[in-house]
Write an enzyme that holds these catalytic residues in place. Structure first.
Site, PDB file in Angstrom:
ATOM      1  N   GLU A 432       0.769  -1.262  -0.146  1.00 18.31           N
ATOM      2  CA  GLU A 432      -0.109  -0.098  -0.058  1.00 18.31           C
ATOM      3  C   GLU A 432       0.927   1.218   0.021  1.00 18.31           C
ATOM      4  OE1 GLU A 432      -4.014  -0.485   2.404  1.00 18.31           O
ATOM      5  OE2 GLU A 432      -2.290  -1.483   3.789  1.00 18.31           O
ATOM      6  N   ASP A 456      -4.803   2.909  -0.682  1.00 22.90           N
ATOM      7  CA  ASP A 456      -3.664   3.544  -0.168  1.00 22.90           C
ATOM      8  C   ASP A 456      -2.702   3.860  -0.927  1.00 22.90           C
ATOM      9  OD1 ASP A 456      -4.645   4.471   2.243  1.00 22.90           O
ATOM     10  OD2 ASP A 456      -4.678   2.223   3.055  1.00 22.90           O
ATOM     11  N   CYS A 503      -6.569  -5.913  -4.102  1.00 23.03           N
ATOM     12  CA  CYS A 503      -7.932  -5.755  -3.279  1.00 23.03           C
ATOM     13  C   CYS A 503      -8.472  -4.170  -3.020  1.00 23.03           C
ATOM     14  CB  CYS A 503      -7.765  -6.403  -2.019  1.00 23.03           C
ATOM     15  SG  CYS A 503      -6.580  -5.656  -0.719  1.00 23.03           S
TER      16      CYS A 503
HETATM   17  C1  PEP Z   1      -6.340  -0.370   0.140  1.00 27.06           C
HETATM   18  O1  PEP Z   1      -5.872   0.746   0.717  1.00 27.06           O
HETATM   19  O2  PEP Z   1      -6.467  -0.379  -0.911  1.00 27.06           O
HETATM   20  C2  PEP Z   1      -7.227  -1.442   0.986  1.00 27.06           C
HETATM   21  C3  PEP Z   1      -7.900  -2.332   0.199  1.00 27.06           C
HETATM   22  O3  PEP Z   1      -7.348  -1.250   2.295  1.00 27.06           O
HETATM   23  P1  PEP Z   1      -8.232  -0.125   2.961  1.00 27.06           P
HETATM   24  O4  PEP Z   1      -9.250   0.446   2.037  1.00 27.06           O
HETATM   25  O5  PEP Z   1      -9.136  -0.589   3.950  1.00 27.06           O
HETATM   26  O6  PEP Z   1      -7.499   0.751   3.320  1.00 27.06           O
HETATM   27 MG    MG Z   2      -5.606   0.504   3.119  1.00 26.64          MG
END
Ligand code: PEP
Ligand code: MG
Length: 578
Positions: A432, A456, A503
């Protein structure tokens, strides 16, 4: 009729009267009322005063003799609240200007505070702080009442708010909350993510939408195009009703894909997993044809209850999820608190740069008791299925090694008590941060899989706050910098022979699917309601087409050029999605 354009964050069409929530930490927008609502608003002012007086009287009585100063403050506030001329000024403002109770309170009190603050006498100028305190107390009475209304809805509404926390959104009663629109927010803010997971149509970044609606309005939320229509005329209303019917029809058609394989036309299998926040969403993932959980955002256990979950709270939630996915992967991400995911009680103790601060794995590594409690629960649950553990926001190798060392400590504790667990539980990390992406080849030696968190990764690569509507046009997965990082992570993972998934929200955006496949991704994890649409795209393309598209994108140099190209390609495949 008024049409406002914002950012579409969760698809679908909702049409209903609004329930308006103003944030007490925010400037209360001017909202007009009808003549017929005057008496109600004046009653609200009176009730707010009565509530605040009652609360202060109790506090005054409860404060001890040794708290003389505090008692004095309560007494000053009470004197102020009991002053009839002061209250009349507010009710007159409501009557004459035809505005809401909260707006009148906020305007009059801020006028008085400004007047005090400009006095030369320091004793009087310091009273401005007291006036702000009183304003807050009165507004809490009013807004607290609105929050209660949200909890006890009896008819269908759309929520119109300045901003919503992810936890507020998660607690909406889906039977009655049909959609929401907010002044603030971005596509990958956690509020937007929760809306998508729940399947509630939503539009954010509408600037002052809260100021444009009254409780008498009819509001259309078009979560497909990021449009909100206030008080539509008859033909617009009919047009949107038809669109809502078409959207439902398309959803039903796509749901029929549930049991069809997720393979490209030339036979390459793609795993489609669900991103969830709560165990009950696991069921929805199954219903939509998900083949496991690729991202379990466990911090919502904490955010929802507002208190730290016990080992049993963690364990019970994991077991509920794992049992639904016999033999299929369940990736449990350790708590990713911080940024825009703060427990309500911690909202005011934010750091200057929370997104660069003590969040996520950093927070866990400094709160070992909490971290170990969660790891123990994950390990205990690991014997029940294909459970994998994933650490978020890893930004260097040392952090990963530290997290693994703590996991090993917990394993030793469990050994001591002869508690069974899977000693070879797969350990993954989220990519990230640019630092993790750039050192992916090093990190790959110390873990079993990567999951690219593009939400992120985009934020940190482009230095653009993912939840800030004012810079939302700069936030894009189509930026060549982001695409280069993703490509190199996939390359490093494949060289190290470890799995790599995506993800972040791009995994649910139709225009990015061919690019991700063409760059080598074979596992996508996304909001469950989006799974059928993405499967439809996968089933409509060949890997050769995807590879070609990815090569072409690699030769492009601007975000706009890439975005348009990807959009055109996806529109040819699934025009209904646009
Ligand atoms: C992301 O940062 O892409 C992620 C899947 O985590 P979150 O959206 O919970 O920060
Ligand atoms: Mg994240």
């Amino acid at each position: 009729m008024e049409i406002r354009k914002g950012i579409a964050v969760s698809p679908g069409i909702a049409i209903a009267s609004p329930l308006i929530i103003d944030s007490k930490d925010y400037r209360i927008p001017r909202r007009s009322i009808l003549q017929s609502q005057r008496a109600d608003e004046i009653k609200k002012v009176r009730d707010a005063f009565a509530g605040a007086i009652g609360q202060l009287t109790e506090l005054e009585a409860a404060s001890g003799i040794d708290q003389g100063n505090i008692k004095d403050i309560f007494a000053v506030h009470l004197r102020f609240l009991r002053d009839k001329s002061f209250r009349k000024r507010i009710t007159d403002f409501v009557k004459n200007e035809l505005v809401t109770a909260e707006y009148a309170i906020s305007i009059i009190l801020r006028e008085i505070a400004a007047h005090f603050a400009n006095m030369d006498d320091p004793y009087i100028s310091e009273r401005a702080a007291d006036i702000f305190d009183i304003e807050k107390r009165l507004l809490t009475q009013l807004l607290g009442k609105i929050r209660e209304d949200v909890d006890h809805l009896r008819k269908e509404v759309v929520i119109v708010a300045h901003d919503l926390t992810p936890t507020q959104t998660a607690s909406f009663n889906r039977t009655f909350v049909k959609g929401f629109a907010t002044d603030a927010g971005g596509r990958t803010s956690h509020t937007a993510i929760v809306a998508r997971t729940l399947g509630i149509p939503a539009v954010v970044a509408l600037e002052e939408v809260t100021a444009s609606v009254t409780s008498e309005s009819i509001v259309i939320i078009d979560g497909n195009h990021g449009v909100v229509v206030i008080d539509p005329d008859e033909s617009t209303l009919e047009q949107y009703r038809q669109q809502a019917r078409d959207f439902l029809h398309l959803e039903h058609e796509l749901d029929a894909l549930r049991d069809k394989p997720s393979v490209t036309r030339d036979g390459i299998a793609i795993s489609l997993l669900g991103n969830i926040e709560f165990p009950d969403e696991a069921e929805e993932t199954l219903q939509k044809g998900g083949m496991g959980i690729g991202l379990y955002r466990t911090e919502f256990l904490y955010l929802y209850s507002g208190t730290e979950p016990t080992e049993e709270d963690h364990y019970d939630a994991y077991v509920e999820t794992i049992q639904r996915f016999k033999g299929q992967p369940v990736v449990i991400r350790t708590m990713d608190l911080g940024g825009d995911k703060l427990p309500y009680s911690a909202r005011h103790s934010v750091e200057t740069n929370p997104v660069l601060g003590l969040r996520s794995i950093r927070f866990c590594l400094q709160n070992l008791t909490m971290f170990k409690t969660q790891l123990r629960a994950i390990l205990r649950a690991s014997v029940l299925g294909d459970v994998r553990v994933m650490f978020p926001l890893i930004s260097n190798l040392q952090e990963l090694r530290q997290a693994k060392m703590i996991l090993r400590d917990v394993m030793e504790d469990l050994d001591e008590y002869e508690v069974p667990y899977n000693p070879s539980i797969p350990i993954g990390i989220m990519i990230e941060t640019p630092s993790a992406a750039l050192t992916a080849s090093l990190l790959a030696r110390d873990c079993d899989f990567f999951s690219i968190g593009t939400n992120d990764l985009i934020q940190y690569t482009l230095a653009v706050d993912r939840a800030n509507e004012r810079v939302s046009t700069l936030y894009s997965a189509a930026d060549p910098a982001v695409i280069r990082l993703i490509r190199s992570v996939i390359h490093d993972a494949s060289k190290a022979k470890i799995d790599v998934a995506v993800c972040g929200e791009v995994a649910s955006e139709p225009e990015y699917i061919m690019l991700l496949l063409g760059m080598g991704i074979r596992t996508l994890s996304l909001a469950p309601p989006m799974i059928p649409e993405i499967k439809q795209i996968i089933r409509s393309v060949t890997m050769q087409e995807c590879n070609q598209l990815a090569r072409k994108v690699a030769s492009m140099d601007s975000q706009r050029q890439i975005k348009n190209y990807l959009r055109d390609a996806a529109m040819k495949i699934l025009p209904e999605a646009f």
